[in-house]
Design a protein around this motif. Structure first.
Motif, PDB file in Angstrom:
ATOM      1  N   ALA A  16       0.825  -1.207   0.000  1.00 22.89           N
ATOM      2  CA  ALA A  16       0.000   0.000   0.000  1.00 22.89           C
ATOM      3  C   ALA A  16       0.860   1.257   0.000  1.00 22.89           C
ATOM      4  O   ALA A  16       1.834   1.363   0.754  1.00 22.89           O
ATOM      5  CB  ALA A  16      -0.929   0.013   1.209  1.00 22.89           C
ATOM      6  N   LEU A  17       0.480   2.204  -0.838  1.00 22.42           N
ATOM      7  CA  LEU A  17       1.059   3.542  -0.785  1.00 22.42           C
ATOM      8  C   LEU A  17       0.223   4.365   0.180  1.00 22.42           C
ATOM      9  O   LEU A  17      -0.988   4.528  -0.008  1.00 22.42           O
ATOM     10  CB  LEU A  17       1.036   4.194  -2.169  1.00 22.42           C
ATOM     11  N   VAL A  18       0.842   4.872   1.229  1.00 25.01           N
ATOM     12  CA  VAL A  18       0.157   5.686   2.231  1.00 25.01           C
ATOM     13  C   VAL A  18       0.634   7.124   2.062  1.00 25.01           C
ATOM     14  O   VAL A  18       1.839   7.393   2.092  1.00 25.01           O
ATOM     15  CB  VAL A  18       0.448   5.189   3.657  1.00 25.01           C
ATOM     16  N   VAL A  19      -0.312   8.034   1.876  1.00 19.25           N
ATOM     17  CA  VAL A  19       0.018   9.440   1.634  1.00 19.25           C
ATOM     18  C   VAL A  19      -0.671  10.299   2.685  1.00 19.25           C
ATOM     19  O   VAL A  19      -1.899  10.267   2.818  1.00 19.25           O
ATOM     20  CB  VAL A  19      -0.430   9.894   0.225  1.00 19.25           C
ATOM     21  N   GLU A  20       0.112  11.046   3.435  1.00 19.43           N
ATOM     22  CA  GLU A  20      -0.438  12.011   4.386  1.00 19.43           C
ATOM     23  C   GLU A  20      -0.216  13.407   3.828  1.00 19.43           C
ATOM     24  O   GLU A  20       0.877  13.728   3.344  1.00 19.43           O
ATOM     25  CB  GLU A  20       0.224  11.885   5.754  1.00 19.43           C
ATOM     26  N   THR A  21      -1.264  14.242   3.893  1.00 17.34           N
ATOM     27  CA  THR A  21      -1.184  15.591   3.335  1.00 17.34           C
ATOM     28  C   THR A  21      -1.627  16.600   4.380  1.00 17.34           C
ATOM     29  O   THR A  21      -2.645  16.423   5.047  1.00 17.34           O
ATOM     30  CB  THR A  21      -2.060  15.724   2.074  1.00 17.34           C
ATOM     31  N   ARG A  41      -6.310  17.248   8.130  1.00 23.22           N
ATOM     32  CA  ARG A  41      -5.350  16.222   7.718  1.00 23.22           C
ATOM     33  C   ARG A  41      -6.078  15.182   6.878  1.00 23.22           C
ATOM     34  O   ARG A  41      -7.232  14.848   7.140  1.00 23.22           O
ATOM     35  CB  ARG A  41      -4.720  15.527   8.929  1.00 23.22           C
ATOM     36  N   ILE A  42      -5.386  14.659   5.898  1.00 20.87           N
ATOM     37  CA  ILE A  42      -5.949  13.620   5.053  1.00 20.87           C
ATOM     38  C   ILE A  42      -4.898  12.526   4.876  1.00 20.87           C
ATOM     39  O   ILE A  42      -3.729  12.819   4.593  1.00 20.87           O
ATOM     40  CB  ILE A  42      -6.411  14.194   3.695  1.00 20.87           C
ATOM     41  N   VAL A  43      -5.298  11.286   5.118  1.00 19.85           N
ATOM     42  CA  VAL A  43      -4.409  10.138   4.954  1.00 19.85           C
ATOM     43  C   VAL A  43      -5.053   9.196   3.937  1.00 19.85           C
ATOM     44  O   VAL A  43      -6.168   8.713   4.145  1.00 19.85           O
ATOM     45  CB  VAL A  43      -4.162   9.400   6.281  1.00 19.85           C
ATOM     46  N   GLU A  44      -4.350   8.954   2.835  1.00 22.28           N
ATOM     47  CA  GLU A  44      -4.867   8.115   1.755  1.00 22.28           C
ATOM     48  C   GLU A  44      -4.055   6.832   1.660  1.00 22.28           C
ATOM     49  O   GLU A  44      -2.845   6.838   1.863  1.00 22.28           O
ATOM     50  CB  GLU A  44      -4.786   8.860   0.420  1.00 22.28           C
ATOM     51  N   ARG A  45      -4.742   5.743   1.309  1.00 22.55           N
ATOM     52  CA  ARG A  45      -4.084   4.458   1.069  1.00 22.55           C
ATOM     53  C   ARG A  45      -4.472   3.974  -0.320  1.00 22.55           C
ATOM     54  O   ARG A  45      -5.662   3.834  -0.626  1.00 22.55           O
ATOM     55  CB  ARG A  45      -4.495   3.418   2.112  1.00 22.55           C
ATOM     56  N   PHE A  46      -3.477   3.742  -1.159  1.00 26.07           N
ATOM     57  CA  PHE A  46      -3.684   3.222  -2.508  1.00 26.07           C
ATOM     58  C   PHE A  46      -3.136   1.794  -2.528  1.00 26.07           C
ATOM     59  O   PHE A  46      -1.925   1.590  -2.382  1.00 26.07           O
ATOM     60  CB  PHE A  46      -2.943   4.068  -3.539  1.00 26.07           C
ATOM     61  N   THR A  47      -4.011   0.812  -2.718  1.00 23.65           N
ATOM     62  CA  THR A  47      -3.597  -0.590  -2.662  1.00 23.65           C
ATOM     63  C   THR A  47      -4.077  -1.322  -3.906  1.00 23.65           C
ATOM     64  O   THR A  47      -5.288  -1.373  -4.174  1.00 23.65           O
ATOM     65  CB  THR A  47      -4.173  -1.291  -1.416  1.00 23.65           C
ATOM     66  N   ARG A  48      -3.166  -1.888  -4.665  1.00 24.66           N
ATOM     67  CA  ARG A  48      -3.529  -2.700  -5.831  1.00 24.66           C
ATOM     68  C   ARG A  48      -4.005  -4.056  -5.311  1.00 24.66           C
ATOM     69  O   ARG A  48      -3.229  -4.830  -4.749  1.00 24.66           O
ATOM     70  CB  ARG A  48      -2.298  -2.862  -6.728  1.00 24.66           C
TER      71      ARG A  48
END
Length: 360
Positions: free
Chosen positions: A245-250, A275-282
């Motif tokens: 997973a790519l975890v992105v905090e902005t 705050r926003i935390v995103e998870r991109f998982t294939r």
């Protein structure tokens, strides 16, 4: 009937796993398919995805105790959507016809379908599928003044009595999308332009949006966040890999007392504390899970999480051209002055002047 439950042990850690018909939507350990890797070893998320769906953000009140639809209920809803979302219909009289001026030629067909797991809301936490209550607090004098100016500016725009270009939001002017208008982060389904393309290079991930064609350049090399006083429209993103997973905090979204000059924040949140935390998982060869948690202690009583499936597509993203409002700025302002010359006056309490709160 399909069953949808949250595995409590994982939910307690904040990582949600959803089950459908007793099988996880993510491949189980040991299955044949494994996510591909880039030449430098990172999970490969690259491709063009469509995240369009008609599944609502919040669970409708009449489905309060039903997190997922049965196959029969989903099929019936799909039939209703096919009729309700048909913008080429000619029933309802002239006013309804004009309201469908953006007909199906402009629409994304993906907006017609529910998520494959037949959820009744995109929100998966809180478990009731609804946005958490907003924080009730007394605004500071500066906040009250800025909120009142923003509200008045929006009402001037809605009624066609703009005083200057400042009454035309950056979203209206097609400069950048804000809040929940679609195309920005969080990536929320809209009526069209629901595509995004992911590029990767050593140390970076780039997410290019079809809507207003802006790109987020996300470092994944461990660098620290920018100082708090360095603010940007899209915020300051920092990515890291957690397994596949790519975890992105902005954070560090643009904040300004000037009307119409706040960053891409959801639901009129406070840019300084949002705050926003995103998870991109294939999760499959043709599917990516986009899971996003938003929090702001000054706006909502608790964080909330949305899960949106991204489906790989072989369609191409074309350049997004949106110039009408920029070109028409002269006409908007000239028309407002002409109406005033004829004796018309701005009424902030007119029925069409009301502004929403930016939440779905």
């Amino acid at each position: 009937m399909a069953a949808l439950v949250v595995v409590s042990g994982l939910a307690a850690t904040g990582r949600l796993r959803w089950l459908r018909d007793g099988v996880t939507t993510e491949p189980a350990a040991g299955e044949a398919w494994t996510p591909p890797r880039t030449p430098w070893g990172d999970p490969d998320l690259q491709g063009i995805y469509n995240y369009g769906t008609s599944t609502p953000l919040q669970r409708p009140p009449h489905l309060a105790d039903k997190p997922v639809l049965s196959d029969e209920e989903a099929a019936q809803l799909q039939k209703e959507l096919a009729y309700r979302l048909d913008r080429d219909r000619r029933d309802g009289g002239p006013q309804a016809d004009v309201s469908r001026s953006y007909n199906d030629v402009w629409m994304d067909p993906a907006r017609m379908r529910l998520t494959s797991d037949k959820r009744t809301s995109l929100i998966v936490d809180p478990p009731n599928g609804r946005l958490p209550p907003r924080v009730q607090r007394t605004l500071t004098p500066d906040e009250q003044r800025a909120r009142a100016e923003q509200d008045l500016s929006t009402r001037r725009f809605n009624t066609g009595f703009m005083e200057s270009y400042r009454d035309m939001d950056v979203g209206n002017r097609c400069i950048i999308r804000r809040r929940n208008e679609g195309g920005g982060h969080p990536y929320m389904p809209a009526i069209y332009n629901n595509m995004a393309q992911i590029f990767q290079a050593p140390g970076y991930v780039v997410i290019y949006s079809e809507m207003i064609h802006f790109s987020r350049i996300i470092p994944v090399d461990g660098r620290p966040f920018l100082p708090e006083n360095v603010e940007t429209w899209l915020g300051d993103p920092r990515g890291r890999w957690e397994g596949n997973a790519l975890v992105v905090e902005t954070r560090n979204f643009l904040s300004s007392a000037e009307v119409g000059r706040t960053g891409v924040v959801y639901g009129n949140a406070n840019p300084k504390t949002y705050r926003i935390v995103e998870r991109f998982t294939r999760v499959a060869p043709d599917r990516l899970h986009y899971e996003v948690t938003m929090s702001d202690p000054e706006t909502w009583t608790q964080p909330f999480t949305i899960l949106v499936p991204w489906n790989l597509t072989d369609e191409q993203i074309y350049e997004y051209q949106c110039q009408e409002t920029n070109y028409d700025m002269y006409h908007w302002l000239h028309g407002a002055r002409e109406r005033e010359r004829r004796g018309e006056r701005f009424d902030p309490n007119a029925p069409d002047a009301r502004a929403g709160d930016g939440e779905g």
